[in-house]
Motif scaffolding. Structure first.
Motif, PDB file in Angstrom:
ATOM      1  N   SER A 229      -9.477  29.485  27.850  1.00 42.60           N
ATOM      2  CA  SER A 229      -9.594  28.356  28.762  1.00 42.60           C
ATOM      3  C   SER A 229      -8.694  27.232  28.292  1.00 42.60           C
ATOM      4  N   GLY A 230      -7.879  26.785  29.176  1.00 42.08           N
ATOM      5  CA  GLY A 230      -6.985  25.667  28.891  1.00 42.08           C
ATOM      6  C   GLY A 230      -7.065  24.673  30.025  1.00 42.08           C
ATOM      7  N   VAL A 231      -6.906  23.412  29.726  1.00 44.75           N
ATOM      8  CA  VAL A 231      -7.025  22.382  30.753  1.00 44.75           C
ATOM      9  C   VAL A 231      -5.734  22.263  31.558  1.00 44.75           C
ATOM     10  N   ARG A 232      -4.596  22.168  30.875  1.00 45.04           N
ATOM     11  CA  ARG A 232      -3.330  21.945  31.563  1.00 45.04           C
ATOM     12  C   ARG A 232      -2.504  23.206  31.745  1.00 45.04           C
ATOM     13  N   ARG A 233      -2.669  24.167  30.853  1.00 48.89           N
ATOM     14  CA  ARG A 233      -1.878  25.384  30.961  1.00 48.89           C
ATOM     15  C   ARG A 233      -2.701  26.572  30.505  1.00 48.89           C
ATOM     16  N   CYS A 234      -2.245  27.725  30.876  1.00 48.04           N
ATOM     17  CA  CYS A 234      -2.932  28.960  30.543  1.00 48.04           C
ATOM     18  C   CYS A 234      -2.502  29.424  29.151  1.00 48.04           C
ATOM     19  N   VAL A 235      -3.436  29.709  28.299  1.00 42.39           N
ATOM     20  CA  VAL A 235      -3.152  30.182  26.946  1.00 42.39           C
ATOM     21  C   VAL A 235      -3.608  31.633  26.859  1.00 42.39           C
ATOM     22  N   TRP A 236      -2.718  32.507  26.412  1.00 46.23           N
ATOM     23  CA  TRP A 236      -3.012  33.933  26.332  1.00 46.23           C
ATOM     24  C   TRP A 236      -3.068  34.381  24.887  1.00 46.23           C
ATOM     25  N   ARG A 237      -3.944  35.331  24.623  1.00 46.07           N
ATOM     26  CA  ARG A 237      -4.003  36.001  23.315  1.00 46.07           C
ATOM     27  C   ARG A 237      -3.997  37.505  23.571  1.00 46.07           C
ATOM     28  N   PHE A 238      -3.464  38.228  22.615  1.00 48.15           N
ATOM     29  CA  PHE A 238      -3.277  39.661  22.761  1.00 48.15           C
ATOM     30  C   PHE A 238      -3.880  40.373  21.566  1.00 48.15           C
ATOM     31  N   LEU A 239      -4.528  41.498  21.818  1.00 51.71           N
ATOM     32  CA  LEU A 239      -5.061  42.320  20.737  1.00 51.71           C
ATOM     33  C   LEU A 239      -3.985  43.293  20.274  1.00 51.71           C
ATOM     34  N   HIS A 240      -3.769  43.322  18.983  1.00 58.38           N
ATOM     35  CA  HIS A 240      -2.747  44.185  18.399  1.00 58.38           C
ATOM     36  C   HIS A 240      -3.001  45.646  18.772  1.00 58.38           C
ATOM     37  N   SER A 241      -4.237  46.082  18.713  1.00 59.20           N
ATOM     38  CA  SER A 241      -4.568  47.477  19.015  1.00 59.20           C
ATOM     39  C   SER A 241      -4.308  47.807  20.487  1.00 59.20           C
ATOM     40  N   GLU A 242      -4.563  46.860  21.402  1.00 57.39           N
ATOM     41  CA  GLU A 242      -4.299  47.110  22.820  1.00 57.39           C
ATOM     42  C   GLU A 242      -2.808  47.227  23.105  1.00 57.39           C
TER      43      GLU A 242
ATOM     44  N   GLN B 160      -1.152  35.878  -0.139  1.00 60.59           N
ATOM     45  CA  GLN B 160      -0.725  36.814   0.876  1.00 60.59           C
ATOM     46  C   GLN B 160      -1.173  36.325   2.242  1.00 60.59           C
ATOM     47  N   PRO B 161      -0.305  36.458   3.258  1.00 59.81           N
ATOM     48  CA  PRO B 161      -0.712  36.025   4.602  1.00 59.81           C
ATOM     49  C   PRO B 161      -1.808  36.931   5.142  1.00 59.81           C
ATOM     50  N   VAL B 162      -2.652  36.345   5.945  1.00 60.94           N
ATOM     51  CA  VAL B 162      -3.778  37.081   6.529  1.00 60.94           C
ATOM     52  C   VAL B 162      -3.339  37.615   7.892  1.00 60.94           C
ATOM     53  N   MET B 163      -3.418  38.936   8.076  1.00 60.47           N
ATOM     54  CA  MET B 163      -3.091  39.546   9.363  1.00 60.47           C
ATOM     55  C   MET B 163      -4.357  39.580  10.210  1.00 60.47           C
ATOM     56  N   THR B 164      -4.258  39.059  11.407  1.00 61.59           N
ATOM     57  CA  THR B 164      -5.403  39.105  12.298  1.00 61.59           C
ATOM     58  C   THR B 164      -5.123  40.088  13.421  1.00 61.59           C
ATOM     59  N   GLU B 165      -6.158  40.501  14.066  1.00 58.84           N
ATOM     60  CA  GLU B 165      -6.039  41.411  15.203  1.00 58.84           C
ATOM     61  C   GLU B 165      -5.474  40.685  16.416  1.00 58.84           C
ATOM     62  N   TRP B 166      -5.741  39.386  16.534  1.00 56.10           N
ATOM     63  CA  TRP B 166      -5.302  38.605  17.690  1.00 56.10           C
ATOM     64  C   TRP B 166      -3.908  38.063  17.471  1.00 56.10           C
ATOM     65  N   LEU B 167      -3.067  38.139  18.515  1.00 55.05           N
ATOM     66  CA  LEU B 167      -1.694  37.653  18.445  1.00 55.05           C
ATOM     67  C   LEU B 167      -1.472  36.583  19.504  1.00 55.05           C
ATOM     68  N   THR B 168      -0.619  35.626  19.179  1.00 55.63           N
ATOM     69  CA  THR B 168      -0.200  34.654  20.181  1.00 55.63           C
ATOM     70  C   THR B 168       0.855  35.310  21.063  1.00 55.63           C
ATOM     71  N   ALA B 169       1.282  34.609  22.105  1.00 47.85           N
ATOM     72  CA  ALA B 169       2.297  35.163  23.003  1.00 47.85           C
ATOM     73  C   ALA B 169       3.612  35.395  22.261  1.00 47.85           C
TER      74      ALA B 169
END
Length: 104
Positions: free
Chosen positions: A73-86, A35-44
């Motif tokens: 923190s990213g060197v060349r580009r900005c990487v964002w993560r999102f909380l599912h609950s937010e 079964q896939p693992v659901m995490t609280e953190w989401l990619t864009a």
């Protein structure tokens, strides 16, 4: 039962096969292993799919401050993560917003 197909030399890789009955028994004992693992953190992309918008629209909203996001923190580009609950909290109307609308 797991069986080795042939007697390999040390330089060769070992090849194994599992019969169907053994695989079915393993899955009945360990049903959560596949079964896939659901995490609280989401990619864009995952957050955009959750909000049913395009990823570019989501990132525009992040830059405008309309969506809660966490910058990694990213060197060349900005990487964002999102909380599912937010994201879910952002989608549900707050009682304060309803009270302000009634006052108008």
């Amino acid at each position: 039962m797991i069986r080795q197909t042939s007697a390999p030399s040390p330089a060769q890789s070992r090849e194994y096969y599992v019969d169907a009955a053994e695989a079915a028994r393993f899955l009945s004992i360990h049903p959560r292993t596949l079964q896939p693992v659901m995490t609280e953190w989401l990619t864009a992309a995952e957050a955009a799919a959750h909000l049913k918008v395009r990823p570019r629209t989501l990132l525009l909203w992040v830059r405008q401050g309309r969506v809660p996001a966490h910058r990694l923190s990213g060197v060349r580009r900005c990487v964002w993560r999102f909380l599912h609950s937010e994201l879910d909290a952002m989608l549900t109307p707050s009682s304060a917003g309803a009270a302000q609308e009634e006052a108008w």
